[in-house]
Motif scaffolding. Structure first.
Motif, PDB file in Angstrom:
ATOM      1  N   HIS A 142      -9.125 -27.939  -7.886  1.00 54.54           N
ATOM      2  CA  HIS A 142      -9.316 -28.736  -7.363  1.00 54.54           C
ATOM      3  C   HIS A 142     -10.108 -30.353  -7.804  1.00 54.54           C
ATOM      4  N   ARG A 143     -10.050 -30.618  -9.488  1.00 51.40           N
ATOM      5  CA  ARG A 143     -10.359 -31.281  -9.867  1.00 51.40           C
ATOM      6  C   ARG A 143     -10.186 -33.039  -9.746  1.00 51.40           C
ATOM      7  N   THR A 144     -11.280 -34.017  -9.458  1.00 49.49           N
ATOM      8  CA  THR A 144     -10.535 -35.223  -9.763  1.00 49.49           C
ATOM      9  C   THR A 144     -10.707 -36.157 -10.906  1.00 49.49           C
ATOM     10  N   ARG A 145     -10.895 -35.456 -12.206  1.00 46.11           N
ATOM     11  CA  ARG A 145     -10.450 -36.612 -13.092  1.00 46.11           C
ATOM     12  C   ARG A 145      -9.276 -35.910 -13.606  1.00 46.11           C
ATOM     13  N   THR A 146      -8.884 -37.861 -14.174  1.00 45.39           N
ATOM     14  CA  THR A 146      -7.952 -38.413 -14.822  1.00 45.39           C
ATOM     15  C   THR A 146      -6.784 -36.948 -15.583  1.00 45.39           C
ATOM     16  N   ASP A 191     -14.515 -38.529 -16.316  1.00 44.42           N
ATOM     17  CA  ASP A 191     -13.836 -37.151 -16.264  1.00 44.42           C
ATOM     18  C   ASP A 191     -14.761 -36.582 -17.189  1.00 44.42           C
ATOM     19  N   GLU A 194     -17.441 -34.763 -14.694  1.00 44.50           N
ATOM     20  CA  GLU A 194     -17.008 -33.234 -14.860  1.00 44.50           C
ATOM     21  C   GLU A 194     -16.860 -32.548 -14.494  1.00 44.50           C
ATOM     22  N   SER A 221     -18.043 -31.208  -1.713  1.00 41.54           N
ATOM     23  CA  SER A 221     -17.130 -31.913  -0.627  1.00 41.54           C
ATOM     24  C   SER A 221     -15.583 -31.757  -2.197  1.00 41.54           C
ATOM     25  N   ARG A 222     -15.596 -31.591  -2.925  1.00 39.40           N
ATOM     26  CA  ARG A 222     -14.156 -31.463  -4.003  1.00 39.40           C
ATOM     27  C   ARG A 222     -13.522 -30.223  -3.697  1.00 39.40           C
TER      28      ARG A 222
END
Length: 233
Positions: A142-146, A191, A194, A221-222
């Motif tokens: 569930h990472r948000t980094r690119t 990135d 995170e 939240s993630r």
């Protein structure tokens, strides 16, 4: 090259830096500060409650690399900023290992031998910290980094083994990157932050009740609610 021949190069570099500083530098600095907040929260928490008396100053080094990256981006010097970004990961991992290995730490300080590579420390964490691998898997899914592995991207730039990442400077002023490239470096900083956060959280999520609200709330939240129990246990 004689001093008179070199002086125009230096003057052009100074002018380029001054132009950057008087233009987007402050806005970029504010964006960078927002990007590094997760790491700042972790450093504050770890210094207050998780010090072992061994290599405590590495955490100050983590903070220093954040400052270094911010300063380089403020000047438009993105190449050295990338070195600072990778150093953030290296220092965070070094602390996680050496804080519990005073004999190895003393040997390293005395001889300069015994540094641990990133993969060595990751393997150590997975082997000896209960639920590290399971927690990191939840966070990573569930990472948000690119990019999944920002360290690889940074290493590619630092080792310079491809024409895609080699610098193409023809003069000193070219070392000052345009605003868009600085913004890309800030995205990479997000990135990195995170990634470091996820490593620390995979180690310390079992202590969730003592973690800063900012860290816990950001994770919640993630991570979907049904999977949060897998993380905070």
């Amino acid at each position: 090259m004689s001093a008179p021949d070199y002086q125009p190069q230096v003057d052009a570099l100074v002018a380029a830096i001054q132009g950057h500083v008087s233009g987007p530098a402050v806005d970029l600095g504010l964006q960078h500060h927002s990007a590094i907040l997760p790491v700042l929260h972790w450093v504050d928490y770890l210094k207050k409650s998780q010090l072992t008396g061994c290599c405590d100053d590495i955490l100050d080094g983590v903070r220093a690399t954040l400052v270094e990256a911010s300063g380089c981006i403020a000047l438009g010097l993105i190449r050295p900023a990338l070195f600072a970004l990778r150093a953030q990961i290296d220092a965070a991992l070094a602390w996680l290992y050496f804080k519990d290995h005073p004999i190895e730490w003393e040997h390293l300080l005395r001889t300069g031998d015994g540094f641990k590579a990133r993969l060595e420390v990751i393997e150590y964490l997975g082997r000896f910290i209960e639920r590290y691998l399971a927690r990191f898997a939840v966070l990573n899914s569930h990472r948000t980094r690119t990019v999944e592995q920002p360290y690889r991207v940074l290493s590619a730039h630092i080792h310079g083994q491809s024409s895609l990442v080699l610098p193409t400077f023809q003069n000193l002023a070219a070392m000052v990157y345009p605003e868009q490239r600085c913004a890309e470096a800030i995205t990479l900083q997000s990135d990195v932050a995170e990634y470091i956060n996820d490593i620390f959280l995979a180690c310390y999520a079992g202590r969730w009740s003592s973690l800063p609200d900012e860290i816990v709330n950001a994770a919640k939240s993630r991570i979907p609610a049904p999977k949060q129990a897998q993380l905070f246990s």
